[in-house]
Design a protein around this motif. Structure first.
Motif, PDB file in Angstrom:
ATOM      1  N   ALA A 222       7.768  -1.646  -3.014  1.00 36.28           N
ATOM      2  CA  ALA A 222       7.725  -0.900  -1.756  1.00 36.28           C
ATOM      3  C   ALA A 222       7.606   0.584  -2.063  1.00 36.28           C
ATOM      4  O   ALA A 222       8.290   1.098  -2.959  1.00 36.28           O
ATOM      5  CB  ALA A 222       8.974  -1.151  -0.920  1.00 36.28           C
ATOM      6  N   PHE A 223       6.747   1.273  -1.342  1.00 33.96           N
ATOM      7  CA  PHE A 223       6.610   2.727  -1.463  1.00 33.96           C
ATOM      8  C   PHE A 223       7.524   3.422  -0.460  1.00 33.96           C
ATOM      9  O   PHE A 223       7.732   2.928   0.658  1.00 33.96           O
ATOM     10  CB  PHE A 223       5.166   3.169  -1.181  1.00 33.96           C
ATOM     11  CG  PHE A 223       4.203   2.889  -2.294  1.00 33.96           C
ATOM     12  CD1 PHE A 223       4.024   3.800  -3.327  1.00 33.96           C
ATOM     13  CD2 PHE A 223       3.451   1.712  -2.307  1.00 33.96           C
ATOM     14  CE1 PHE A 223       3.119   3.556  -4.349  1.00 33.96           C
ATOM     15  CE2 PHE A 223       2.542   1.452  -3.329  1.00 33.96           C
ATOM     16  CZ  PHE A 223       2.384   2.377  -4.352  1.00 33.96           C
ATOM     17  N   SER A 224       8.062   4.585  -0.850  1.00 33.51           N
ATOM     18  CA  SER A 224       8.825   5.404   0.083  1.00 33.51           C
ATOM     19  C   SER A 224       7.871   6.015   1.106  1.00 33.51           C
ATOM     20  O   SER A 224       6.669   6.146   0.850  1.00 33.51           O
ATOM     21  CB  SER A 224       9.575   6.504  -0.669  1.00 33.51           C
ATOM     22  OG  SER A 224       8.666   7.369  -1.343  1.00 33.51           O
ATOM     23  N   PRO A 225       8.366   6.396   2.289  1.00 37.17           N
ATOM     24  CA  PRO A 225       7.486   6.940   3.338  1.00 37.17           C
ATOM     25  C   PRO A 225       6.701   8.178   2.924  1.00 37.17           C
ATOM     26  O   PRO A 225       5.590   8.389   3.409  1.00 37.17           O
ATOM     27  CB  PRO A 225       8.470   7.260   4.469  1.00 37.17           C
ATOM     28  CG  PRO A 225       9.613   6.340   4.253  1.00 37.17           C
ATOM     29  CD  PRO A 225       9.752   6.226   2.766  1.00 37.17           C
ATOM     30  N   ASP A 226       7.270   9.021   2.044  1.00 37.36           N
ATOM     31  CA  ASP A 226       6.539  10.200   1.595  1.00 37.36           C
ATOM     32  C   ASP A 226       5.624   9.907   0.406  1.00 37.36           C
ATOM     33  O   ASP A 226       4.919  10.787  -0.074  1.00 37.36           O
ATOM     34  CB  ASP A 226       7.501  11.342   1.241  1.00 37.36           C
ATOM     35  CG  ASP A 226       8.489  10.975   0.130  1.00 37.36           C
ATOM     36  OD1 ASP A 226       8.324   9.913  -0.510  1.00 37.36           O
ATOM     37  OD2 ASP A 226       9.432  11.760  -0.089  1.00 37.36           O
ATOM     38  N   GLY A 227       5.643   8.665  -0.073  1.00 39.61           N
ATOM     39  CA  GLY A 227       4.778   8.267  -1.166  1.00 39.61           C
ATOM     40  C   GLY A 227       5.204   8.747  -2.530  1.00 39.61           C
ATOM     41  O   GLY A 227       4.500   8.525  -3.519  1.00 39.61           O
ATOM     42  N   GLU A 228       6.374   9.364  -2.633  1.00 41.32           N
ATOM     43  CA  GLU A 228       6.799   9.934  -3.913  1.00 41.32           C
ATOM     44  C   GLU A 228       7.534   8.936  -4.799  1.00 41.32           C
ATOM     45  O   GLU A 228       7.691   9.170  -5.998  1.00 41.32           O
ATOM     46  CB  GLU A 228       7.694  11.155  -3.666  1.00 41.32           C
ATOM     47  CG  GLU A 228       6.956  12.314  -3.004  1.00 41.32           C
ATOM     48  CD  GLU A 228       7.830  13.534  -2.817  1.00 41.32           C
ATOM     49  OE1 GLU A 228       9.033  13.474  -3.192  1.00 41.32           O
ATOM     50  OE2 GLU A 228       7.336  14.547  -2.296  1.00 41.32           O
ATOM     51  N   LEU A 229       7.985   7.815  -4.221  1.00 38.85           N
ATOM     52  CA  LEU A 229       8.721   6.821  -4.991  1.00 38.85           C
ATOM     53  C   LEU A 229       8.112   5.437  -4.797  1.00 38.85           C
ATOM     54  O   LEU A 229       7.593   5.104  -3.727  1.00 38.85           O
ATOM     55  CB  LEU A 229      10.187   6.768  -4.562  1.00 38.85           C
ATOM     56  CG  LEU A 229      11.052   8.001  -4.809  1.00 38.85           C
ATOM     57  CD1 LEU A 229      12.420   7.804  -4.167  1.00 38.85           C
ATOM     58  CD2 LEU A 229      11.196   8.284  -6.297  1.00 38.85           C
TER      59      LEU A 229
ATOM     60  N   TYR B 111       0.843  -1.194   0.000  1.00 35.90           N
ATOM     61  CA  TYR B 111       0.000   0.000   0.000  1.00 35.90           C
ATOM     62  C   TYR B 111       0.877   1.242   0.000  1.00 35.90           C
ATOM     63  O   TYR B 111       1.960   1.257   0.597  1.00 35.90           O
ATOM     64  CB  TYR B 111      -0.873   0.043   1.250  1.00 35.90           C
ATOM     65  CG  TYR B 111      -2.173  -0.731   1.153  1.00 35.90           C
ATOM     66  CD1 TYR B 111      -3.309  -0.152   0.583  1.00 35.90           C
ATOM     67  CD2 TYR B 111      -2.276  -2.020   1.663  1.00 35.90           C
ATOM     68  CE1 TYR B 111      -4.507  -0.843   0.526  1.00 35.90           C
ATOM     69  CE2 TYR B 111      -3.470  -2.731   1.605  1.00 35.90           C
ATOM     70  CZ  TYR B 111      -4.578  -2.137   1.029  1.00 35.90           C
ATOM     71  OH  TYR B 111      -5.756  -2.822   0.959  1.00 35.90           O
ATOM     72  N   SER B 112       0.392   2.298  -0.649  1.00 36.07           N
ATOM     73  CA  SER B 112       1.046   3.598  -0.542  1.00 36.07           C
ATOM     74  C   SER B 112       0.793   4.153   0.857  1.00 36.07           C
ATOM     75  O   SER B 112      -0.171   3.761   1.528  1.00 36.07           O
ATOM     76  CB  SER B 112       0.520   4.561  -1.598  1.00 36.07           C
ATOM     77  OG  SER B 112      -0.877   4.774  -1.441  1.00 36.07           O
ATOM     78  N   PRO B 113       1.648   5.062   1.353  1.00 35.89           N
ATOM     79  CA  PRO B 113       1.487   5.586   2.720  1.00 35.89           C
ATOM     80  C   PRO B 113       0.140   6.235   2.995  1.00 35.89           C
ATOM     81  O   PRO B 113      -0.338   6.207   4.130  1.00 35.89           O
ATOM     82  CB  PRO B 113       2.623   6.606   2.825  1.00 35.89           C
ATOM     83  CG  PRO B 113       3.653   6.123   1.872  1.00 35.89           C
ATOM     84  CD  PRO B 113       2.880   5.559   0.717  1.00 35.89           C
ATOM     85  N   ASP B 114      -0.480   6.842   1.972  1.00 37.65           N
ATOM     86  CA  ASP B 114      -1.789   7.459   2.185  1.00 37.65           C
ATOM     87  C   ASP B 114      -2.938   6.477   1.991  1.00 37.65           C
ATOM     88  O   ASP B 114      -4.114   6.842   2.142  1.00 37.65           O
ATOM     89  CB  ASP B 114      -1.977   8.672   1.266  1.00 37.65           C
ATOM     90  CG  ASP B 114      -1.911   8.314  -0.218  1.00 37.65           C
ATOM     91  OD1 ASP B 114      -1.874   7.113  -0.560  1.00 37.65           O
ATOM     92  OD2 ASP B 114      -1.895   9.255  -1.047  1.00 37.65           O
ATOM     93  N   GLY B 115      -2.614   5.229   1.655  1.00 34.74           N
ATOM     94  CA  GLY B 115      -3.635   4.200   1.515  1.00 34.74           C
ATOM     95  C   GLY B 115      -4.457   4.268   0.245  1.00 34.74           C
ATOM     96  O   GLY B 115      -5.409   3.498   0.081  1.00 34.74           O
ATOM     97  N   ARG B 116      -4.099   5.138  -0.685  1.00 36.18           N
ATOM     98  CA  ARG B 116      -4.897   5.318  -1.894  1.00 36.18           C
ATOM     99  C   ARG B 116      -4.505   4.384  -3.022  1.00 36.18           C
ATOM    100  O   ARG B 116      -5.280   4.150  -3.940  1.00 36.18           O
ATOM    101  CB  ARG B 116      -4.794   6.770  -2.363  1.00 36.18           C
ATOM    102  CG  ARG B 116      -5.344   7.769  -1.362  1.00 36.18           C
ATOM    103  CD  ARG B 116      -5.072   9.200  -1.815  1.00 36.18           C
ATOM    104  NE  ARG B 116      -5.728   9.480  -3.087  1.00 36.18           N
ATOM    105  CZ  ARG B 116      -5.602  10.635  -3.747  1.00 36.18           C
ATOM    106  NH1 ARG B 116      -4.819  11.586  -3.250  1.00 36.18           N
ATOM    107  NH2 ARG B 116      -6.224  10.821  -4.881  1.00 36.18           N
ATOM    108  N   LEU B 117      -3.284   3.843  -2.979  1.00 34.11           N
ATOM    109  CA  LEU B 117      -2.788   2.988  -4.046  1.00 34.11           C
ATOM    110  C   LEU B 117      -2.374   1.628  -3.497  1.00 34.11           C
ATOM    111  O   LEU B 117      -1.939   1.510  -2.345  1.00 34.11           O
ATOM    112  CB  LEU B 117      -1.576   3.628  -4.738  1.00 34.11           C
ATOM    113  CG  LEU B 117      -1.763   5.006  -5.366  1.00 34.11           C
ATOM    114  CD1 LEU B 117      -0.436   5.531  -5.887  1.00 34.11           C
ATOM    115  CD2 LEU B 117      -2.801   4.949  -6.490  1.00 34.11           C
ATOM    116  N   LEU B 118      -2.509   0.612  -4.339  1.00 33.11           N
ATOM    117  CA  LEU B 118      -2.061  -0.733  -3.998  1.00 33.11           C
ATOM    118  C   LEU B 118      -1.218  -1.245  -5.168  1.00 33.11           C
ATOM    119  O   LEU B 118      -1.695  -1.314  -6.304  1.00 33.11           O
ATOM    120  CB  LEU B 118      -3.249  -1.663  -3.764  1.00 33.11           C
ATOM    121  CG  LEU B 118      -2.929  -3.118  -3.392  1.00 33.11           C
ATOM    122  CD1 LEU B 118      -2.172  -3.175  -2.068  1.00 33.11           C
ATOM    123  CD2 LEU B 118      -4.206  -3.950  -3.308  1.00 33.11           C
ATOM    124  N   ALA B 119       0.047  -1.544  -4.899  1.00 32.39           N
ATOM    125  CA  ALA B 119       0.964  -2.025  -5.931  1.00 32.39           C
ATOM    126  C   ALA B 119       1.143  -3.536  -5.797  1.00 32.39           C
ATOM    127  O   ALA B 119       1.183  -4.076  -4.689  1.00 32.39           O
ATOM    128  CB  ALA B 119       2.316  -1.326  -5.819  1.00 32.39           C
TER     129      ALA B 119
END
Length: 295
Positions: free
Chosen positions: A148-155, A106-114
């Motif tokens: 894996a998503f970065s903590p800020d969700g940018e990567l 999951y992305s940190p904001d929970g909006r995306l699932l990779a």
């Protein structure tokens, strides 16, 4: 009452608050446990065959799971339902998607699932609906094994079967910089960012655990190595201060991630300060300073 899995556990995941443990494996059975008491906490139904991918949403209210890319029960790459459960009701949500994957994030904001889907690349989906937003890395040889998503969700980090890693911008979905290569000789099975987003940790089917400087996209030091031809898996403590690793042969490591600990160890091994010539060779962009005497 809940019973243990009938066979092996292929994937485990802790909830963000550390209170719940989810386990799945052969047969796709998902069991939930109180992580503090190890008491049964429920069972989630919806998968039918081997699964090795579970992921909690950042708020801990949902759990995603998907069946494995290949097993004795499935065809290689055959699409299967990607499931998302509401953990309050223990029921499936309205999320709808078909895929087969080795790992979810999951992305940190929970909006995306990779999802790392091997020859189908990396799928990025809307975490609420399941709608496909982007598919990454479909070029030959870019088979996806870990995400894996970065903590800020940018990567978004993608680990590949050929031992190469790639970073993608979650804004443009374009690759950022050059591939992370030369450290792993087999598929990258796991990737995780430290909480500050400055360091990426990867492990592989070559028995290696590697640290990467995210900004420079360069390897930090030599790999931590288990015996060759072993499967390595790692986890970071919630505060990022320690790295834990295990191999398929049962060996384990605990590694202090703090730079101060690295300095103390280096001074202990060397037994002295670096000379100015040695400093210039390894740290040419930094002014010389005494390190060991400061410790």
């Amino acid at each position: 009452s809940i019973q243990a899995l009938d066979d092996y556990a292929a994937s485990v995941a802790f909830s963000p608050d550390g209170r719940l443990l989810a386990v799945t494996g052969k047969g796709g059975r998902v069991t939930l446990w109180n992580a503090q008491t190890l008491a049964p906490a429920g069972e989630l139904k919806g998968m039918r065959t081997v699964s090795q991918a579970l992921a909690f949403s950042p708020d801990g209210e949902r759990l995603a799971g998907v069946e494995a890319i290949a097993s004795e029960e499935t065809l290689m790459g055959e699409p299967r339902p990607l499931r998302v459960w509401d953990l309050r009701s223990r029921r499936l949500t309205d999320f709808r998607a078909q895929t087969a994957a080795n790992l979810l994030a999951y992305s940190p904001d929970g909006r995306l699932l990779a999802a790392a889907t091997q020859e189908r690349g990396t799928e990025v989906r809307d975490a609420s609906t399941g709608k496909l937003i982007e598919r990454l890395g479909l070029r030959e040889g870019d088979f996806s094994r870990s995400v894996a998503f970065s903590p800020d969700g940018e990567l978004l980090f993608v680990g590949q079967y050929n031992g190469t890693g790639r970073l993608y911008s979650t804004d443009s979905w374009r690759q950022v910089g050059q591939p992370l290569e030369g450290a792993h000789t087999a598929r990258i099975t796991f990737g995780a960012f430290t909480p500050d987003g400055r360091t990426l940790v990867t492990s592989g089917a070559d028995g290696r655990v590697v640290l990467w400087d995210v900004e420079r996209q360069a390897q930090i030091g030599a790999p931590l190595e288990f015996p060759p031809n072993t499967f390595a898996s790692v986890a970071l403590s919630p505060d990022g201060s320690r790295l834990y690793g295990v191999s398929s042969r049962g060996e384990g490591i605990s590694f202090d991630m703090s730079p101060e600990a690295w300095k103390r160890h280096a001074c202990l091994v060397a037994g002295r300060e670096l000379t100015q010539a040695e400093w210039s060779e390894v740290l040419p962009d930094r002014p010389y300073q005494a390190v060991c005497s400061a410790n």
